[in-house]
Design a protein around this motif. Structure first.
Motif, PDB file in Angstrom:
ATOM      1  N   LEU A 210      19.042  -7.780   8.049  1.00 22.55           N
ATOM      2  CA  LEU A 210      19.294  -7.201   6.593  1.00 22.55           C
ATOM      3  C   LEU A 210      19.045  -8.360   5.606  1.00 22.55           C
ATOM      4  N   LYS A 211      18.351  -7.723   4.749  1.00 24.35           N
ATOM      5  CA  LYS A 211      18.153  -8.373   3.476  1.00 24.35           C
ATOM      6  C   LYS A 211      18.933  -8.034   2.333  1.00 24.35           C
ATOM      7  N   GLU A 212      19.037  -8.889   1.194  1.00 28.13           N
ATOM      8  CA  GLU A 212      19.926  -8.607   0.023  1.00 28.13           C
ATOM      9  C   GLU A 212      18.859  -8.547  -1.229  1.00 28.13           C
ATOM     10  N   PHE A 213      17.815  -9.379  -1.082  1.00 35.50           N
ATOM     11  CA  PHE A 213      16.727  -9.320  -2.235  1.00 35.50           C
ATOM     12  C   PHE A 213      15.345  -9.189  -1.771  1.00 35.50           C
ATOM     13  N   ILE A 214      14.493  -8.625  -2.511  1.00 35.31           N
ATOM     14  CA  ILE A 214      13.328  -8.481  -2.218  1.00 35.31           C
ATOM     15  C   ILE A 214      12.400  -8.699  -3.474  1.00 35.31           C
ATOM     16  N   LEU A 215      11.427  -9.572  -3.220  1.00 31.47           N
ATOM     17  CA  LEU A 215      10.729 -10.165  -4.671  1.00 31.47           C
ATOM     18  C   LEU A 215       9.127  -9.637  -4.061  1.00 31.47           C
ATOM     19  N   LEU A 216       8.707  -8.976  -4.838  1.00 37.16           N
ATOM     20  CA  LEU A 216       7.284  -8.243  -4.929  1.00 37.16           C
ATOM     21  C   LEU A 216       6.249  -8.620  -5.594  1.00 37.16           C
ATOM     22  N   PHE A 217       5.138  -9.138  -5.520  1.00 38.50           N
ATOM     23  CA  PHE A 217       4.104  -9.410  -6.405  1.00 38.50           C
ATOM     24  C   PHE A 217       3.046  -8.423  -6.245  1.00 38.50           C
ATOM     25  N   ALA A 218       2.595  -8.035  -7.458  1.00 35.70           N
ATOM     26  CA  ALA A 218       1.250  -6.844  -7.183  1.00 35.70           C
ATOM     27  C   ALA A 218       0.824  -7.110  -8.304  1.00 35.70           C
ATOM     28  N   HIS A 219      -0.701  -6.693  -8.301  1.00 37.22           N
ATOM     29  CA  HIS A 219      -1.532  -6.955  -9.697  1.00 37.22           C
ATOM     30  C   HIS A 219      -1.347  -5.448 -10.224  1.00 37.22           C
ATOM     31  N   ASN A 220      -1.408  -5.592 -11.617  1.00 35.71           N
ATOM     32  CA  ASN A 220      -1.481  -4.519 -12.527  1.00 35.71           C
ATOM     33  C   ASN A 220      -2.460  -3.399 -11.896  1.00 35.71           C
ATOM     34  N   GLY A 221      -2.011  -1.886 -12.017  1.00 33.19           N
ATOM     35  CA  GLY A 221      -3.043  -0.879 -11.445  1.00 33.19           C
ATOM     36  C   GLY A 221      -2.743  -0.877  -9.854  1.00 33.19           C
ATOM     37  N   THR A 222      -1.924  -1.614  -9.331  1.00 36.12           N
ATOM     38  CA  THR A 222      -1.642  -1.378  -7.891  1.00 36.12           C
ATOM     39  C   THR A 222      -0.674  -0.239  -7.569  1.00 36.12           C
ATOM     40  N   GLY A 223       0.092  -0.170  -8.494  1.00 34.30           N
ATOM     41  CA  GLY A 223       1.346   1.093  -8.328  1.00 34.30           C
ATOM     42  C   GLY A 223       2.719   0.540  -8.323  1.00 34.30           C
TER      43      GLY A 223
END
Length: 380
Positions: A27-40
């Motif tokens: 179980l996770k409490e926090f998600i950090l997501l990196f994505a370039h602009n235009g990826t969605g």
């Protein structure tokens, strides 16, 4: 870990919900997501929010579970610039949105001000009856303080106010205010538009301080394309087993993939290089990839104090240097953007491959979980 492939952003959102609600050992409490602009990223935040809604037989929303901040949130605030008289300027709240439900009773001014004063020297007044916000600033003229009313603030100051408005509501949700008892998830997408680096760091630290409170039991997702913001959040949250870090790959037209970056420190140029290696292997190289490669070369040249980016490339031939410069000038044109991708011709693809190979030959990046060829094939 191997990248996880998905056909749609809906599937990505469902996977992230499983991360936050699955087996207690994972179980996770926090998600950090990196994505370039235009990826969605923004679309993903809306898919996540939509998955938490419940509807009655007539299609009306009867329950929701996600408090979110993204470009749609910012659009709930609009300026009236008083074009006729140029004096009575104010920020208008879209009172039709459920985002503002119950604000009359909550009296958020004090909470917003506590955050807002960390960033700017401005005063504001919220009229909850008319749903408008006015701003003022004190100045000193000939030794006397004067207050300028109804000013038009900068875009950065406006975004900071909207962000502080959202933080105040987050604080109410974390404090278990009855008006926000429905909030199970907080989803934040790129809250740092139009901000300088000092404010980017301040926003990241204030957000971390709020979300890492011991009494906070709300699961949180933060997505961003901003490397500095990502790294500050990454460091503030530490390496707890309750946290998850992803890099979102956008695969045109084959769907998406999540690359787990939790086991190593994350640097955005590694993620970009990972993507560029993939497109080379697939031979699906688009014109905008030249801009990504140039960005990497420029940052590397600046770091080492090189005058020219060609110093970052091993065994660069003179003719390749000329061709590369021409390609950069051509593909920097607006029509060659990530939002309207155009595939390169074979000659430019070969040039791109030589430049990337020359860069990776000179600088070795020891991140096998990102560069592992067998793992990359999973999402081809």
């Amino acid at each position: 870990m191997k990248p996880i492939p998905f056909n749609t952003l809906t599937e990505v959102a469902q996977h992230m919900r499983k991360d936050l609600t699955g087996d207690h050992r994972k179980l996770k409490e926090f998600i950090l997501l990196f994505a370039h602009n235009g990826t969605g990223k923004t679309r993903l935040s809306m898919e996540f929010k939509q998955a938490g809604k419940k509807f009655d037989p007539d299609g009306n929303v009867i329950a929701r579970d996600t408090l979110y901040f993204n470009a749609f949130t910012e659009d709930l605030f609009s300026w009236n610039n008083d074009l006729e008289n140029d004096t009575n300027r104010f920020l208008k709240l879209n009172s039709d949105s459920v985002f503002f439900d119950g604000l009359h009773e909550l009296d958020l001014d004090v909470k917003i001000e506590a955050f807002f004063n960390n960033y700017v020297d401005l005063k504001f007044d919220i009229n909850y009856e008319t749903s408008i916000v006015t701003f003022s600033r004190s100045i000193v003229v000939e030794g006397h303080e004067q207050r300028i009313e109804n000013i038009k603030v900068s875009r950065g100051e406006e975004n900071l106010f909207i962000w502080c408005f959202f933080l105040a509501i987050c604080q109410l949700a974390i404090d278990k205010d009855p008006a926000y008892s429905w909030v199970k998830y907080i989803y934040i997408d790129d809250p740092i538009s139009s901000l300088d680096e000092n404010n980017v760091i301040a926003v990241a630290c204030d957000l971390s301080n709020l979300l890492t409170r011991e009494d906070n039991h709300i699961k949180t997702i933060i997505s961003t394309h901003h490397s500095l913001f990502f790294n500050v959040i990454f460091n503030e949250f530490g390496r707890s087993g309750k946290n998850k870090r992803y890099f979102l790959h956008g695969k045109r037209p084959d769907g998406y993939a999540l690359q787990d970056t939790s086991d190593t420190p994350f640097f955005h140029h590694i993620a970009i290089l990972s993507e560029l290696k993939q497109v080379v292997e697939s031979n699906k190289i688009f014109t905008y990839h030249f801009n990504s490669l140039r960005s990497i070369l420029e940052k590397t040249a600046t770091f080492f104090g090189y005058e020219n980016i060609d110093k970052c490339i091993a065994s660069l031939k003179a003719e390749d240097e000329v061709l590369f410069e021409r390609a950069l000038q051509l593909f920097s044109h607006g029509k060659y953007s990530v939002f309207d991708p155009v595939e390169m011709g074979d000659d430019n693809k070969d040039l791109f491959k030589r430049i990337l190979e020359g860069f990776l030959t000179k600088f070795e990046f020891a991140f096998p979980e990102i560069f592992n060829e067998e793992e990359q094939k999973v999402i081809e």
